[in-house]
Design a protein around this motif. Sequence first.
Motif, mmCIF file in Angstrom:
data_model
loop_
_atom_site.group_PDB
_atom_site.id
_atom_site.type_symbol
_atom_site.label_atom_id
_atom_site.label_comp_id
_atom_site.label_asym_id
_atom_site.label_seq_id
_atom_site.Cartn_x
_atom_site.Cartn_y
_atom_site.Cartn_z
ATOM 1 N N ILE A 112 1.081 -1.422 0.132
ATOM 2 C CA ILE A 112 -0.132 -0.031 -0.295
ATOM 3 C C ILE A 112 0.911 1.091 0.172
ATOM 4 O O ILE A 112 2.114 1.299 0.919
ATOM 5 N N ALA A 113 0.785 1.704 -1.194
ATOM 6 C CA ALA A 113 1.331 3.800 -0.808
ATOM 7 C C ALA A 113 0.480 4.142 0.506
ATOM 8 O O ALA A 113 -0.005 4.243 -0.575
ATOM 9 N N LEU A 114 1.348 4.920 0.739
ATOM 10 C CA LEU A 114 0.798 5.745 2.083
ATOM 11 C C LEU A 114 1.210 7.229 2.028
ATOM 12 O O LEU A 114 2.149 7.681 3.116
ATOM 13 N N ASP A 115 1.138 7.981 1.266
ATOM 14 C CA ASP A 115 1.438 9.205 1.181
ATOM 15 C C ASP A 115 1.440 10.116 -0.403
ATOM 16 O O ASP A 115 0.375 9.782 -0.730
ATOM 17 N N LYS A 116 1.622 11.288 -0.173
ATOM 18 C CA LYS A 116 1.687 12.340 -0.979
ATOM 19 C C LYS A 116 2.349 12.238 -2.252
ATOM 20 O O LYS A 116 1.964 12.825 -3.453
ATOM 21 N N ARG A 117 3.572 10.743 -2.520
ATOM 22 C CA ARG A 117 3.639 10.860 -4.541
ATOM 23 C C ARG A 117 2.821 9.814 -4.325
ATOM 24 O O ARG A 117 3.917 8.796 -5.401
ATOM 25 N N ALA A 118 1.669 8.867 -4.222
ATOM 26 C CA ALA A 118 0.985 8.304 -4.850
ATOM 27 C C ALA A 118 0.807 7.744 -6.376
ATOM 28 O O ALA A 118 1.100 7.039 -7.379
ATOM 29 N N TYR A 119 0.371 8.901 -6.807
ATOM 30 C CA TYR A 119 -0.275 9.183 -8.180
ATOM 31 C C TYR A 119 0.861 9.155 -9.142
ATOM 32 O O TYR A 119 1.920 9.972 -9.180
ATOM 33 N N GLY A 120 1.146 8.397 -10.063
ATOM 34 C CA GLY A 120 2.104 7.819 -11.054
ATOM 35 C C GLY A 120 2.572 6.578 -10.519
ATOM 36 O O GLY A 120 3.497 6.448 -11.723
ATOM 37 N N LEU A 121 1.785 5.596 -10.167
ATOM 38 C CA LEU A 121 2.319 4.627 -9.191
ATOM 39 C C LEU A 121 2.272 4.053 -10.960
ATOM 40 O O LEU A 121 2.582 3.322 -10.928
ATOM 41 N N HIS A 122 0.746 3.579 -11.241
ATOM 42 C CA HIS A 122 0.713 3.474 -12.322
ATOM 43 C C HIS A 122 1.307 3.400 -13.232
ATOM 44 O O HIS A 122 1.592 1.792 -14.184
ATOM 45 N N ARG A 123 1.935 4.109 -14.051
ATOM 46 C CA ARG A 123 3.080 3.980 -14.372
ATOM 47 C C ARG A 123 4.275 3.808 -14.315
ATOM 48 O O ARG A 123 5.448 4.173 -15.481
ATOM 49 N N GLN A 169 -1.768 14.960 -10.420
ATOM 50 C CA GLN A 169 -0.350 15.298 -11.388
ATOM 51 C C GLN A 169 0.461 13.600 -11.200
ATOM 52 O O GLN A 169 0.456 14.014 -10.241
ATOM 53 N N PHE A 170 1.234 13.710 -12.401
ATOM 54 C CA PHE A 170 2.523 12.851 -12.345
ATOM 55 C C PHE A 170 3.493 13.427 -12.931
ATOM 56 O O PHE A 170 4.597 13.866 -12.672
ATOM 57 N N GLN A 171 3.389 13.532 -14.731
ATOM 58 C CA GLN A 171 4.842 13.996 -15.179
ATOM 59 C C GLN A 171 4.796 15.312 -15.255
ATOM 60 O O GLN A 171 5.642 16.253 -15.335
ATOM 61 N N ARG A 172 3.170 16.123 -14.544
ATOM 62 C CA ARG A 172 3.645 17.304 -14.139
ATOM 63 C C ARG A 172 3.418 18.045 -13.048
ATOM 64 O O ARG A 172 3.412 19.322 -12.758
ATOM 65 N N TYR A 173 3.277 17.477 -12.206
ATOM 66 C CA TYR A 173 3.825 17.538 -11.035
ATOM 67 C C TYR A 173 5.400 18.356 -10.277
ATOM 68 O O TYR A 173 4.967 19.183 -9.428
ATOM 69 N N PRO A 174 5.806 18.228 -11.004
ATOM 70 C CA PRO A 174 7.490 19.024 -10.623
ATOM 71 C C PRO A 174 6.974 20.401 -10.902
ATOM 72 O O PRO A 174 7.672 21.155 -10.318
ATOM 73 N N GLU A 175 6.373 20.544 -12.350
ATOM 74 C CA GLU A 175 6.232 21.802 -12.189
ATOM 75 C C GLU A 175 5.043 22.368 -11.542
ATOM 76 O O GLU A 175 5.495 24.166 -11.878
ATOM 77 N N ILE A 176 3.684 22.058 -10.916
ATOM 78 C CA ILE A 176 3.188 22.880 -10.234
ATOM 79 C C ILE A 176 3.417 22.869 -8.364
ATOM 80 O O ILE A 176 2.651 22.868 -7.535
ATOM 81 N N PHE A 177 4.877 21.829 -7.697
ATOM 82 C CA PHE A 177 5.066 22.299 -7.115
ATOM 83 C C PHE A 177 6.688 22.889 -6.210
ATOM 84 O O PHE A 177 7.152 22.317 -5.410
ATOM 85 N N SER A 178 7.559 22.491 -7.743
ATOM 86 C CA SER A 178 8.729 22.893 -8.230
ATOM 87 C C SER A 178 8.888 24.608 -7.785
ATOM 88 O O SER A 178 8.500 25.309 -8.728
ATOM 89 N N THR A 179 9.340 24.192 -7.109
ATOM 90 C CA THR A 179 10.246 25.910 -6.766
ATOM 91 C C THR A 179 11.310 25.785 -5.648
ATOM 92 O O THR A 179 11.419 24.819 -4.947
#
Length: 408
Positions: A201-212, A285-295
């Motif tokens: 079980i993936a439990l936390d904030k970076r779970a979305y995208g594991l199916h990729r 988001q997965f591939q765009r996650y760094p785009e809107i969380f990165s600074t």
Amino acid sequence: MQSDSVTMLRRFFQKFLVKILLLVWLVTSLTYILLSISSENTPRVDDHPKNPKMKPISTTRIELDDPWSCSGLQSQISMSVKTFPRFSQVQKGHTSYCLAMLESLQKCQMLLPDENPLLLPNPFIEYPTASEFQQHLQRYREAHIYFVHVMKSSGTSFEQILRKYGSSSVEPRVEPILTYYCSDMLNFYNKAQLNPGKRYIALDKRAYGLHRIVNQSGFYVTVLRDPVDRFISMYWYIKNGMYPAVLGDQLFQDVFDSKDLDDFLEKTKHKQIPFFDNHSIRMFQFQRYPEIFSTFSGGKDTYIPGHTQIPAVNQSHYEEARKNLEKQAFVGLTEKFPESQEMLSYLLGITIPTQVKSNVNSRYSKNSATPQQREAIEKRTAWDRQLYNDAKMIFDREYSNYQAIKST
């Protein structure tokens, strides 16, 4: 006489030397004890200290080219189980850890298609009759579970259900893996590859995208909340010092420095803070996650050197989030907590004796914000509002079909 003087002098120096050595021993021992106590009291990354004034802990950084070579990526994957530092950044180049990981997975042809047939759909919608549902149910009880944790949306309560009951009531048993950082996604992938017969079980904030990334059966679970209520609850949760400061980075300094909610809203009205402004959209988001969380304040593993402003969520981010929300095998609502818990328990085949509630914010109530404050927050969470409305429609279909399935 002279011999007696020499003897006395020798004895004096011997006693003096013994005293010096004893003093050195005492100082050394005391220093060792003090350092040991200090080391024991120093918060570690996994201790999650709750003092909001504590400075973030400095941790190991990895020297990597960006993007990584395929051998470099394999090296990161193999390290992830034993020694992988959870607070890792790419020190060279222009990119973040998450972005380097994504680019490397794609370059090394390890990124699976978005429409991965091993990702299980929402069974309450896909299999609306009792016979269809029962026919496919066993697949869900043997697959990995990816929990997309939207903060302050009853997520910790549902994590407790997945962790405590989901790991003890059904065979094969499931093992929880925290996926707070992108490096944890590689850890999940590594464990799944090394132990193909186990469930995780993936439990936390970076779970979305594991199916990729994970080429095995799995399904997503999530819970959403009214975005204005979530925003206010998040403010008081951080203001009360309940969010681990070691994870906070510069992200929540505006909260710590604010006098009250009005002051916070005024000081941040021209900012984008990922855990406040359309947070739910960002989590799907997965591939765009760094785009809107990165600074500079977007998270330690999404930091991109030189960036000073977090992008605002737009129409394309919402459309991506809505598409990914529809990939969830279960969508719960905080406002429908008992029904959500009942439905999730039925899907997992577990029995929960009482309603599970964890990490509840005692300072929050719907009356803790004025109509003016709620109006200001509504503007800052407009895209989240649209996604929440989508979630309500999904939930209504789920629950209606669930009641029909259960009654048959």
